[in-house]
Design a protein around this motif. Structure first.
Motif, PDB file in Angstrom:
ATOM      1  N   PHE A 180      -0.583   5.719   5.421  1.00 21.29           N
ATOM      2  CA  PHE A 180       0.289   5.069   6.392  1.00 21.29           C
ATOM      3  C   PHE A 180       0.862   3.777   5.813  1.00 21.29           C
ATOM      4  N   GLY A 181       0.046   3.056   5.044  1.00 22.81           N
ATOM      5  CA  GLY A 181       0.528   1.826   4.426  1.00 22.81           C
ATOM      6  C   GLY A 181       1.700   2.057   3.498  1.00 22.81           C
ATOM      7  N   GLN A 182       1.727   3.235   2.850  1.00 24.95           N
ATOM      8  CA  GLN A 182       2.846   3.549   1.973  1.00 24.95           C
ATOM      9  C   GLN A 182       4.075   4.005   2.762  1.00 24.95           C
ATOM     10  N   LEU A 183       3.838   4.588   3.929  1.00 21.12           N
ATOM     11  CA  LEU A 183       4.977   5.027   4.753  1.00 21.12           C
ATOM     12  C   LEU A 183       5.769   3.842   5.303  1.00 21.12           C
ATOM     13  N   VAL A 184       5.077   2.757   5.629  1.00 17.05           N
ATOM     14  CA  VAL A 184       5.763   1.595   6.206  1.00 17.05           C
ATOM     15  C   VAL A 184       6.146   0.577   5.137  1.00 17.05           C
ATOM     16  N   ARG A 185       5.921   0.883   3.900  1.00 19.57           N
ATOM     17  CA  ARG A 185       6.237  -0.025   2.794  1.00 19.57           C
ATOM     18  C   ARG A 185       7.742  -0.227   2.668  1.00 19.57           C
ATOM     19  N   ARG A 186       8.175  -1.457   2.446  1.00 16.59           N
ATOM     20  CA  ARG A 186       9.600  -1.788   2.386  1.00 16.59           C
ATOM     21  C   ARG A 186      10.117  -2.010   0.972  1.00 16.59           C
ATOM     22  N   THR A 187       9.288  -1.832  -0.017  1.00 21.50           N
ATOM     23  CA  THR A 187       9.692  -2.128  -1.396  1.00 21.50           C
ATOM     24  C   THR A 187       9.906  -0.872  -2.223  1.00 21.50           C
ATOM     25  N   GLY A 188      10.174   0.246  -1.564  1.00 21.73           N
ATOM     26  CA  GLY A 188      10.371   1.470  -2.317  1.00 21.73           C
ATOM     27  C   GLY A 188       9.059   2.190  -2.546  1.00 21.73           C
ATOM     28  N   ARG A 189       9.088   3.156  -3.462  1.00 18.50           N
ATOM     29  CA  ARG A 189       7.901   3.974  -3.713  1.00 18.50           C
ATOM     30  C   ARG A 189       7.389   3.831  -5.143  1.00 18.50           C
ATOM     31  N   GLU A 190       7.798   2.781  -5.826  1.00 19.38           N
ATOM     32  CA  GLU A 190       7.318   2.567  -7.180  1.00 19.38           C
ATOM     33  C   GLU A 190       5.804   2.370  -7.171  1.00 19.38           C
ATOM     34  N   GLY A 191       5.129   3.016  -8.104  1.00 19.41           N
ATOM     35  CA  GLY A 191       3.696   2.865  -8.213  1.00 19.41           C
ATOM     36  C   GLY A 191       2.934   3.487  -7.066  1.00 19.41           C
ATOM     37  N   LEU A 192       3.522   4.477  -6.406  1.00 23.39           N
ATOM     38  CA  LEU A 192       2.896   5.085  -5.227  1.00 23.39           C
ATOM     39  C   LEU A 192       1.536   5.688  -5.570  1.00 23.39           C
ATOM     40  N   VAL A 193       1.491   6.472  -6.644  1.00 22.64           N
ATOM     41  CA  VAL A 193       0.236   7.141  -7.011  1.00 22.64           C
ATOM     42  C   VAL A 193      -0.834   6.131  -7.405  1.00 22.64           C
ATOM     43  N   LEU A 194      -0.445   5.131  -8.210  1.00 23.82           N
ATOM     44  CA  LEU A 194      -1.418   4.117  -8.624  1.00 23.82           C
ATOM     45  C   LEU A 194      -1.957   3.350  -7.424  1.00 23.82           C
ATOM     46  N   THR A 195      -1.091   3.059  -6.472  1.00 23.85           N
ATOM     47  CA  THR A 195      -1.519   2.314  -5.290  1.00 23.85           C
ATOM     48  C   THR A 195      -2.496   3.129  -4.451  1.00 23.85           C
TER      49      THR A 195
END
Length: 287
Positions: free
Chosen positions: A129-144
């Motif tokens: 959910f934290g990645q869905l509401v993220r406002r800075t794009g999806r860079e580093g999604l897997v690492l995060t």
């Protein structure tokens, strides 16, 4: 005559190509040089000693004390782990780990640990959910996401050891495990001397194994835990296993860029204490 730029300029020795950075994130930082793996990290050593000693003392006072100490360690891990694990949104990941960690540890109030898996699942859902509401794009999604999941694993491991404080046998196993973690620091202390020597890593692993077993044996004799039903051989075994597992985690993390900062070293130290909670729980259940 117009000068044509050299397309291969970025590949020349000593030069790096400029990489675009997304808003709110930094460029991917390369790992530290291999020589940094054998550097002594004083903050890590300090938090390993303090954290393991606190859990050991708490195990003698009961599961309530173990729960309180574990909560503190979990919150410290939530503070430093995202930077160490390479999260692109360290602030959000810290909040997720802190909230999930409190819930996971509180579920250990039940001796059967029935709700720990559900609490971990909650942490996984919050991570997505934290990645869905993220406002800075999806860079580093897997690492995060991996940073979040790794932190949740360590938290859950620490939580499984909380009920061990309810009886003398379980407390003795947990005390031996924490003594083994401290004994595993022998490898950290010897690491600078082992630098550039053939077979240095194998020697350090042996030092963590032997150091963990010996310190656990000493703790068992001082605390008279064999009288509580914990065989001396079991104390040595769980101590040796805890020593090498905790050192192995610190070794794996030793080249992370955040290890040059106190925050990263704190997370590595606390994480290596929480990591052996599951070992103590399994041994206690089997003995």
């Amino acid at each position: 005559m117009t000068t044509v730029p050299d397309d291969n300029a970025a590949s020349r020795p000593g030069e790096r190509a400029a990489q675009p950075e997304a808003a709110g994130t930094g460029p991917l930082t390369p790992p530290l040089p291999a020589t940094e793996a054998d550097r002594l990290r004083p903050v890590t050593v300090a938090f390993v000693v303090v954290g393991a000693a606190a859990v050991l003392v708490a195990s003698l006072a009961g599961s309530g004390a173990v729960l309180g100490v574990t909560l503190v360690l979990v919150l410290l891990l939530a503070f430093g782990w995202p930077e160490l694990a390479g999260s692109y949104t360290p602030g959000a990941t810290s909040v997720i780990l802190a909230l999930s960690g409190v819930v996971i540890v509180l579920t250990a109030l039940r001796d059967d640990l029935r709700w720990v898996a559900a609490a971990v699942a909650l942490g996984i859902v919050l991570s997505f959910f934290g990645q869905l509401v993220r406002r800075t794009g999806r860079e580093g999604l897997v690492l995060t996401l991996l940073a979040s999941f790794g932190g949740l694993v360590l938290i859950a491991s620490g939580a499984t050891a909380v009920p061990l404080g309810d009886d003398a046998s379980g407390a003795a196993v947990l005390a031996a495990a924490m003594a083994g973690v401290v004994g595993g620091l022998a490898a950290d202390l010897l690491a600078p001397a082992a630098r550039a020597r053939p077979g240095g890593s194998a020697a350090l692993a042996a030092a963590a194994l032997v150091g963990g077993g010996l310190v656990a044996l000493a703790a068992a004799l001082v605390l008279d835990t064999p009288a509580d039903g914990l065989a001396t051989a079991v104390a040595v075994g769980v101590g040796a296993l805890s020593g090498i597992v905790s050192w192995g985690l610190r070794r794996v993390l030793s080249l992370q860029p955040a290890m040059v900062e106190a925050r990263g070293q704190l997370a590595a130290g606390v994480g290596s204490v929480l990591a052996v909670g599951a070992i103590a729980a399994v041994v206690a259940a089997a003995t």
